[in-house]
Design an enzyme around this catalytic site. Structure first.
Site, short mmCIF file in Angstrom:
data_model
loop_
_atom_site.label_atom_id
_atom_site.label_comp_id
_atom_site.label_asym_id
_atom_site.label_seq_id
_atom_site.Cartn_x
_atom_site.Cartn_y
_atom_site.Cartn_z
N PHE A 176 40.98 43.12 42.29
CA PHE A 176 41.91 42.20 41.63
C PHE A 176 43.16 42.97 41.20
O PHE A 176 43.09 44.16 40.88
CB PHE A 176 41.27 41.59 40.38
CG PHE A 176 39.99 40.87 40.63
CD1 PHE A 176 39.99 39.53 41.01
CD2 PHE A 176 38.76 41.50 40.46
CE1 PHE A 176 38.80 38.84 41.23
CE2 PHE A 176 37.57 40.83 40.67
CZ PHE A 176 37.59 39.50 41.06
N GLN A 178 45.27 31.49 38.99
CA GLN A 178 43.92 31.34 39.53
C GLN A 178 43.40 32.70 40.00
O GLN A 178 43.97 33.36 40.88
CB GLN A 178 43.83 30.34 40.69
CG GLN A 178 42.41 30.06 41.18
CD GLN A 178 41.50 29.47 40.09
OE1 GLN A 178 41.97 29.01 39.06
NE2 GLN A 178 40.20 29.48 40.32
N VAL A 179 42.33 33.13 39.38
CA VAL A 179 41.71 34.40 39.73
C VAL A 179 41.40 34.43 41.21
O VAL A 179 40.87 33.47 41.78
CB VAL A 179 40.41 34.58 38.91
CG1 VAL A 179 39.59 35.75 39.44
CG2 VAL A 179 40.74 34.78 37.43
N HIS A 180 41.76 35.53 41.89
CA HIS A 180 41.48 35.65 43.32
C HIS A 180 41.19 37.11 43.66
O HIS A 180 41.88 38.02 43.22
CB HIS A 180 42.64 35.13 44.17
CG HIS A 180 43.98 35.68 43.80
ND1 HIS A 180 44.71 35.23 42.72
CD2 HIS A 180 44.74 36.65 44.37
CE1 HIS A 180 45.86 35.88 42.63
NE2 HIS A 180 45.90 36.75 43.62
N LEU A 181 40.14 37.29 44.43
CA LEU A 181 39.70 38.62 44.88
C LEU A 181 40.34 38.92 46.23
O LEU A 181 40.23 38.13 47.17
CB LEU A 181 38.18 38.65 44.99
CG LEU A 181 37.55 39.95 45.52
CD1 LEU A 181 37.72 41.07 44.51
CD2 LEU A 181 36.07 39.73 45.83
#
Length: 525
Positions: free
Chosen positions: A429, A437-440
């Protein structure tokens, strides 16, 4: 009787009768084309036969009405020039999509698809493929020439034209687009871009041509469908390296083009099953884990836990005829309407988690919990994002309860890397996210992507600015929250450029990228 005299062969009656357009010699040698009623023997005068004949006459009346409808789609073989797609592959994909579309409307003989190209070699390949197809639809036509001359040369009064372009949807991106847009009003291109600021690979976008324009009056074009086929040319942006993915995107390009044609001609209601969607896993394969969290990447057989490949589950479910193609309601994956706003760049990821089925591509697969998609500006040849569908605007939104979800994101990324054969990759991250929006991130180690432009891009993946899943999980386990100092981490973006392979330092991005290309070519040898 002379030895050269033969008994005339009794031909079968073509079901299209006098309305048949087919000129294939093999078809003409096998079928006669008189009106069906004139060729049929008188029916027996029984109640059953009377009912059968009445039913036949009724169906023929419906067919006669359908025959009067003229709907023409003029297309070309997609991606064979600028995009570097194999012509034989594209022709086969195009003909399969055409046959599938026409088979939905067997009685509309006025529905025709013209394959048009100025290069005779491509048209010749299409004709050869048609001759080799035993059950080829007679409504598939070919023409050597340009789309703008189809009306004058073949008498096609009005038709929908298909042109291909890049994601920018600019009319200057392809010769066939130039041919048509030279006759259109100046504001048509800007109107298209106002409706669709950015195109996506595999998608099609239609626009109506003003009836008073020269293009409509002279060439008979009523609508233009713009399609973005996959790019197999490594010298251009958005290069698709994976063969299977490129083939799938090519098939979607043709299918979505026909879906757009259906919308233009009023056949939309009959095309619900034509537009490709990404199906969700069957609910029977999605079970709760020990923490009560629903996820697609663990299956249970009674009390025995069995780990399976996440990508296989998603892809197998997409192929399963019994799997659901509906998407969970937005209220199930977000915390309110505010979370679904996408009017700014920072909110650009929100539509993908709200309704991923509408965004394939770039969405590769999804289920009720996670969405996997290709990064729009890849920093490596392979660059993907794994997003939770739960509303998590930033890393600071995470709590201890989200630890299982983070581990599922990591599992999804690993399984997809294995599925596409990535040997060397990294995932993590950004400490300071540029998009909500959390995104890997999942990236291959080559870092030869078209989106790698500057020092900030490079250092965001090669310094402490890039956080592993384990680092975030450890923070949550210890403190119950993620707290990262923005000013401290942004200083890492200013660090010198240093190659992650040879550890040499470079003063400019072009010099670093040249070094990376050298490493990449060496690895490929």
């Amino acid at each position: 009787m002379s030895q050269f005299t033969t008994t005339p062969k009794k031909l079968r009656v073509c079901k299209y009768g006098k309305h048949c357009y087919r000129t294939n010699p093999a078809h003409l040698a096998e079928f006669s084309h008189e009106v069906v009623d004139e060729c049929s023997p008188p029916p027996a005068t029984t109640a059953a036969n009377d009912a059968q004949m009445n039913k036949k006459r009724k169906s023929e009346q419906i067919a006669d009405v359908a025959v009067q409808t003229t709907k023409v789609f003029a297309i070309g073989v997609l991606g064979i020039e600028e995009n570097g797609i194999d012509p034989d592959l594209s022709i086969r994909c195009g003909l399969r999509a055409t046959q599938s579309f026409l088979s939905k409307f067997p009685t509309i003989t006025g529905l025709n698809v013209w394959f048009v190209d100025e290069k005779a070699e491509f048209v010749s390949k299409i004709r050869q493929e048609l001759q080799n197809t035993p059950s080829c639809d007679a409504r598939i036509r070919t023409f050597v020439g340009s789309l703008s001359t189809l009306k004058a040369s073949q008498g096609v009064e009005t038709f929908v034209a298909l042109v291909e372009c890049t994601w920018r949807l600019k009319p200057s991106s392809h010769r066939k687009t130039n041919d048509l847009y030279a006759l259109t009003p100046n504001d048509l291109a800007s109107h298209l871009q106002s409706l669709h600021p950015k195109g996506q690979t595999g998608q099609a976008y239609e626009i109506e041509v003003p009836s008073e324009s020269e293009l409509a009056a002279t060439s008979g074009v009523s609508h233009i469908v713009h399609v973005v086929p996959p790019n197999r040319n490594p010298d251009r942006i958005d290069y698709v390296e994976d063969d299977n993915l490129a083939r799938k995107l090519l098939e979607q390009s043709y299918q979505n083009s026909f879906a757009a044609f259906g919308r233009c001609t009023g056949l939309t209601t009959k095309l619900a099953d034509l537009t490709p969607t990404v199906a969700q896993p069957n609910s029977s394969t999605v079970k709760s884990n020990d923490n009560g969290h629903v996820g697609p990447f663990n299956q249970f057989d009674g009390s025995k836990k069995q780990r399976v490949n996440a990508f296989s589950i998603l892809m197998d479910a997409a192929k399963s005829a019994g799997s659901s193609s509906t998407t969970p309601a937005a209220s199930q994956t977000t915390t309110g309407p505010k979370a679904l706003t996408a009017h700014r760049w920072m909110d650009a990821l929100i539509p993908y988690i709200a309704d991923p089925a509408k965004h394939s591509p770039p969405v590769i697969s999804f289920d009720a919990t996670i969405v996997l998609l290709a990064d729009a500006f890849p920093k490596s040849r392979h660059h993907y994002l794994v997003l939770p569908r739960k509303n998590l605007p930033t890393l600071a939104s995470l709590t201890r309860d989200d630890i299982p979800l983070l581990k599922e994101l990591r599992t999804c990324a690993k399984d997809y890397a294995d599925a596409i054969g990535l040997d060397a990759y990294r995932m993590g991250f950004h400490a300071v996210m540029s998009m909500r929006q959390v995104h890997l991130h999942l990236l291959s180690e080559d870092f030869c992507g078209s989106g790698l432009k500057n020092k900030k891009h490079w250092n965001s993946f090669h310094t402490k600015f890039f956080k592993s899943v384990d680092e975030i999980v450890e923070m949550l386990e210890q403190d119950g929250k993620v707290k990262l100092d923005k000013g401290y981490h942004e200083e890492f973006l200013k660090k010198p450029l240093r190659c992650h392979i040879c550890r040499r330092e470079f003063s400019t991005m072009p010099a670093l990228k040249q070094d990376l290309q050298g490493h990449d070519q060496s690895d490929r040898r």
